[in-house]
Design a protein around this motif. Structure first.
Motif, mmCIF file in Angstrom:
data_model
loop_
_atom_site.group_PDB
_atom_site.id
_atom_site.type_symbol
_atom_site.label_atom_id
_atom_site.label_comp_id
_atom_site.label_asym_id
_atom_site.label_seq_id
_atom_site.Cartn_x
_atom_site.Cartn_y
_atom_site.Cartn_z
ATOM 1 N N SER A 14 26.889 -31.427 25.511
ATOM 2 C CA SER A 14 27.815 -30.323 25.252
ATOM 3 C C SER A 14 28.769 -30.641 24.108
ATOM 4 N N LEU A 15 29.033 -31.932 23.885
ATOM 5 C CA LEU A 15 29.906 -32.361 22.791
ATOM 6 C C LEU A 15 29.126 -32.643 21.512
ATOM 7 N N ASP A 16 27.825 -32.366 21.535
ATOM 8 C CA ASP A 16 26.945 -32.566 20.381
ATOM 9 C C ASP A 16 26.883 -34.036 19.957
ATOM 10 N N ILE A 17 26.920 -34.931 20.945
ATOM 11 C CA ILE A 17 26.747 -36.356 20.688
ATOM 12 C C ILE A 17 25.281 -36.688 20.866
ATOM 13 N N LYS A 18 24.661 -37.258 19.856
ATOM 14 C CA LYS A 18 23.232 -37.528 19.901
ATOM 15 C C LYS A 18 22.943 -38.671 20.865
ATOM 16 N N ILE A 19 22.006 -38.428 21.763
ATOM 17 C CA ILE A 19 21.573 -39.453 22.716
ATOM 18 C C ILE A 19 20.050 -39.522 22.660
ATOM 19 N N ASP A 20 19.512 -40.704 22.412
ATOM 20 C CA ASP A 20 18.063 -40.864 22.441
ATOM 21 C C ASP A 20 17.713 -42.187 23.103
ATOM 22 N N THR B 17 28.119 -22.189 30.832
ATOM 23 C CA THR B 17 27.212 -22.798 29.861
ATOM 24 C C THR B 17 25.913 -23.164 30.569
ATOM 25 N N VAL B 18 24.800 -22.669 30.046
ATOM 26 C CA VAL B 18 23.490 -22.937 30.621
ATOM 27 C C VAL B 18 22.662 -23.725 29.616
ATOM 28 N N VAL B 19 22.010 -24.787 30.102
ATOM 29 C CA VAL B 19 21.118 -25.609 29.274
ATOM 30 C C VAL B 19 19.708 -25.450 29.824
ATOM 31 N N VAL C 175 11.376 -33.519 24.580
ATOM 32 C CA VAL C 175 11.032 -32.099 24.600
ATOM 33 C C VAL C 175 11.175 -31.546 23.195
ATOM 34 N N SER C 176 10.406 -30.519 22.905
ATOM 35 C CA SER C 176 10.404 -29.963 21.548
ATOM 36 C C SER C 176 11.626 -29.108 21.260
ATOM 37 N N GLN C 177 12.183 -28.481 22.308
ATOM 38 C CA GLN C 177 13.329 -27.593 22.091
ATOM 39 C C GLN C 177 14.198 -27.501 23.337
ATOM 40 N N ILE C 178 15.498 -27.414 23.112
ATOM 41 C CA ILE C 178 16.465 -27.128 24.167
ATOM 42 C C ILE C 178 17.279 -25.917 23.734
ATOM 43 N N ILE C 179 17.430 -24.964 24.639
ATOM 44 C CA ILE C 179 18.262 -23.793 24.367
ATOM 45 C C ILE C 179 19.525 -23.899 25.206
ATOM 46 N N GLN C 180 20.660 -23.803 24.533
ATOM 47 C CA GLN C 180 21.958 -23.799 25.211
ATOM 48 C C GLN C 180 22.641 -22.471 24.919
ATOM 49 N N ILE C 181 23.078 -21.795 25.959
ATOM 50 C CA ILE C 181 23.773 -20.524 25.784
ATOM 51 C C ILE C 181 25.087 -20.563 26.554
ATOM 52 N N VAL D 104 22.613 -21.800 21.035
ATOM 53 C CA VAL D 104 22.343 -22.960 20.180
ATOM 54 C C VAL D 104 20.970 -23.512 20.550
ATOM 55 N N ARG D 105 20.169 -23.823 19.552
ATOM 56 C CA ARG D 105 18.854 -24.440 19.767
ATOM 57 C C ARG D 105 18.828 -25.823 19.130
ATOM 58 N N ARG D 106 18.330 -26.787 19.883
ATOM 59 C CA ARG D 106 18.181 -28.146 19.360
ATOM 60 C C ARG D 106 16.734 -28.590 19.567
ATOM 61 N N TYR D 107 16.242 -29.347 18.607
ATOM 62 C CA TYR D 107 14.820 -29.667 18.583
ATOM 63 C C TYR D 107 14.580 -31.174 18.702
ATOM 64 N N ASN D 108 13.386 -31.506 19.257
ATOM 65 C CA ASN D 108 12.936 -32.906 19.366
ATOM 66 C C ASN D 108 14.019 -33.786 19.979
ATOM 67 N N THR D 109 14.332 -33.520 21.223
ATOM 68 C CA THR D 109 15.424 -34.187 21.916
ATOM 69 C C THR D 109 14.891 -34.932 23.144
ATOM 70 N N THR D 110 15.514 -36.070 23.453
ATOM 71 C CA THR D 110 15.188 -36.828 24.650
ATOM 72 C C THR D 110 16.110 -36.400 25.781
#
Length: 286
Positions: free
Chosen positions: A185-191, A40-42, A211-217, A161-167
């Motif tokens: 990785s568990l999709d728990i929101k952290i801000d 898994t790469v972030v 950051v505006s976007q995070i890509i996880q593959i 998976v792409r996630r947006y506006n993340t701290t």
């Protein structure tokens, strides 16, 4: 009333350590990695996936799933002579449980490692050979196919998976970043607005950025350390060309049923050409 018999099962031994190195010193640590099941790469703060990252496992990464292989097939003299003594084969038993089933792996330059049940152990006699030469995987598949076994060609599976506006945290606090990656990785929101179970309580303006976007593959399949080393080099080159990127991370998940100690590794590449290893060793106490 019959009192049930109680057994004492010791917990699995585990050791967690962090290590900081320069980019060019990472190869020795990667040698601990054997027969990886999942990668898994972030990649934070990037707008696209380069082709050499997205397609890293699209060529020459096929592997074979052979059904109903017996231990006798593995230690057969023809198999040993043809593919172990004169080749370089890596394999692991699938859907087996240590302590309940026979478990085996072939790794580290044809080192055969097994956890066997008592009856299996008493009924075998193993020849020992070793070599470093390469051999075509398809010829091994043909060998099993000629013995009447079902052989399926497999390829790594990927998910983006792409996630947006993340701290995200900075990488200077490796414990904080390691924990954040677990939550992510568990999709728990952290801000930086809510308390959470991070080592420092929560992300702050001093230890994080938006950051505006995070890509996880994620890739799942059958991976060797040689492929992982190539992938690390591609990520390093991508980071050098990407500009303001803070860090990239790679998590390596081993097969859980191998009869040797498992290393769960998270590797964080930093833009200052340093990297962090989060290394969790789960020892097999058998």
């Amino acid at each position: 009333m019959i009192e049930p018999e109680l057994f004492k099962f010791n917990p699995q031994l585990a050791k967690h350590s962090y290590l900081k190195k320069q980019w060019d010193k990472h190869l020795n640590s990667l040698d601990k990695s054997e027969l990886i099941h999942s990668i898994t790469v972030v990649l934070p703060d990037i707008s696209f996936l380069p082709d050499d990252v997205e397609n890293i496992f699209s060529e020459n990464s096929q592997y074979y799933h052979v059904q109903n292989v017996t231990l006798g097939t593995i230690i057969d003299s023809v198999f040993i002579q043809s593919f172990v003594k004169n080749g370089n084969i890596q394999a692991v038993s699938l859907n087996t449980r240590i302590g309940v089933d026979d478990c085996m792996s072939i790794s580290k330059n044809n080192l055969l490692q097994m956890f066997l049940l008592k009856n299996s152990y008493q009924n075998i006699c193993l020849p020992v050979h070793g070599s470093n030469d390469e051999i075509c995987p398809s010829s091994i598949a043909s060998y099993f196919n000629e013995k009447g076994l079902i052989v399926n060609e497999c390829f790594p599976r990927s998910k983006v998976v792409r996630r947006y506006n993340t701290t995200i945290p900075y990488s200077t606090d490796v414990t904080l970043l390691d924990t954040w990656l677990s939550y992510f990785s568990l999709d728990i929101k952290i801000d930086n607005k809510s308390m959470c179970l991070l080592p420092d309580g929560k992300l702050t303006k001093s230890n994080s950025r938006n950051v505006s976007q995070i890509i996880q593959i994620n890739w799942s399949g059958f991976f060797t350390k040689s492929k992982i080393k190539i992938f690390i080099e591609i990520l390093k080159k991508f980071m050098e060309n990407s500009g303001n990127t803070l860090w990239f991370s790679m998590h390596l998940e081993p097969y859980s049923n191998v009869p040797y100690n498992c290393n769960h590794q998270t590797i964080v590449l930093n833009s200052d050409k340093t990297l962090f290893y989060s290394d969790c060793i789960c020892a097999k106490n058998h």
